[in-house]
Each structure stands twice: as structure tokens, then as C-alpha cells.
Design a protein around this motif. Sequence first.
Motif, short mmCIF file in Angstrom:
data_model
loop_
_atom_site.label_atom_id
_atom_site.label_comp_id
_atom_site.label_asym_id
_atom_site.label_seq_id
_atom_site.Cartn_x
_atom_site.Cartn_y
_atom_site.Cartn_z
N TYR A 78 66.61 -23.71 44.27
CA TYR A 78 66.44 -23.84 42.83
C TYR A 78 65.06 -24.42 42.53
CZ TYR A 78 67.61 -24.57 37.97
OH TYR A 78 67.62 -24.51 36.60
N PHE A 82 63.42 -19.34 41.49
CA PHE A 82 64.87 -19.15 41.66
C PHE A 82 65.29 -17.79 41.13
CE2 PHE A 82 69.24 -20.12 39.88
CZ PHE A 82 69.88 -20.08 41.10
N ASP A 85 71.97 -16.92 40.31
CA ASP A 85 73.17 -17.07 41.14
C ASP A 85 73.63 -15.74 41.71
OD1 ASP A 85 73.56 -19.84 41.07
OD2 ASP A 85 74.35 -19.69 39.03
#
Length: 191
Positions: A78, A82, A85
Motif C-alpha cells: 500500500y 498500490f 485490492d
Amino acid sequence: MELAGNLKSSIIVIGCFHGDEPQGKYLIDKYLETRANTNLLFVPCLNKYGFENCKRTNKNGVDINRNFPTKNWGKTDYNDFFGGDSPASEDETKFVIDLVEKVKPRLILTFHAPYKVVNYDGDAREISEKISDIIGYPVEESIGYPTPGSFGTWAGIERNIPTITLELDENANLESLKIPVFKIFEMLENY
Ligand SMILES: [Zn+2]
């Protein structure tokens, strides 16, 4: 994420993937002010949150240029790079994917900074050289470091759409960048 210019165009120009690289948005906005019509389809500011907050990433802290569902996408630390997800987790990424799938462009130009290169993915060597002749930056097929989940990999390498990443000089005065960048747009008007 707003569109501007010619909605029937098959050449897409995208500004401000990274909010701390606002040059593309500025240049696109100024160019459109000078023209009654255009053959190009513009996304002046892809990363509105980043632009308004002067941040590379979007509101979720995701680097949109690492969030595309490429074969080499992978979960990363992160930080400012990044990739999200999951691939295509972000609205901005989905917006671009939908646009490209709908328009089926024959050429895409995106703006970044600060490396002063004309980087390309896919079959875009010739047009990259023309852009290089105008702006005076060298042509480079690879940016020199891995960019998993990048738009260039997704569109240029994996979908064979000629995709140019124009890395502007962040120290150049925006007024002075108008001269070469408007020339590039004018060349693309007739491309
Ligand atoms: Zn960038």
C-alpha cells in the motif's frame, strides 16, 4: 469522468491518470477552447479526486495506472503505486475499460509526467516517432521499470491497440507545452 470532443471518434486522448500530473487536463481544456470542432475524443481528467487533491492516486489510494486487469496484475504494498485490492476495482478503471470496449479505438494517447519520453505499447512506433519529432522527446518502447496493471499493458500489449504514453516535462511552463502538444493534437485530427 467526463467526455469531451467528438464522441464518434476512434482516437481517444486521456488526461490526468495521476492527479499530481495535471498537465494533460490543462492542455486538453485549452485546446478545446480554441476549436469549434475536433475529430478526437477526450477524457480531460480521469482522476478528478487526485487532481483536486494533487495526489497520484484516486480517493481509495489506488494508482489507476496499476489497476488494469492485465496478466501481470498482482497485489502490491500500500503505497503510491498500490494497484488496488483486485484488478479493475476502481470506478476510473472501469470507466476506461467500458469506453475502450465501446469505442474500439485505433489509437490512444495518455498524458503523464515527468520523464520526457514518448513511450508506447502495441503497434505505435511510427506515430510515436512523429510525436517525438514534434515535441523533441525520445521514443521508448519500454519505460524501463515494470508496470503491472498499467493501462499501456492492458490496451497496447494485451489488446493490440496502439497506445502512447506521453511523459511531459513537469518543469516546463504549461504555456510553452501548448505549442508542441497542440501540434500533436492537430496531427492526430487528420490521422
Ligand atoms: Zn503518471
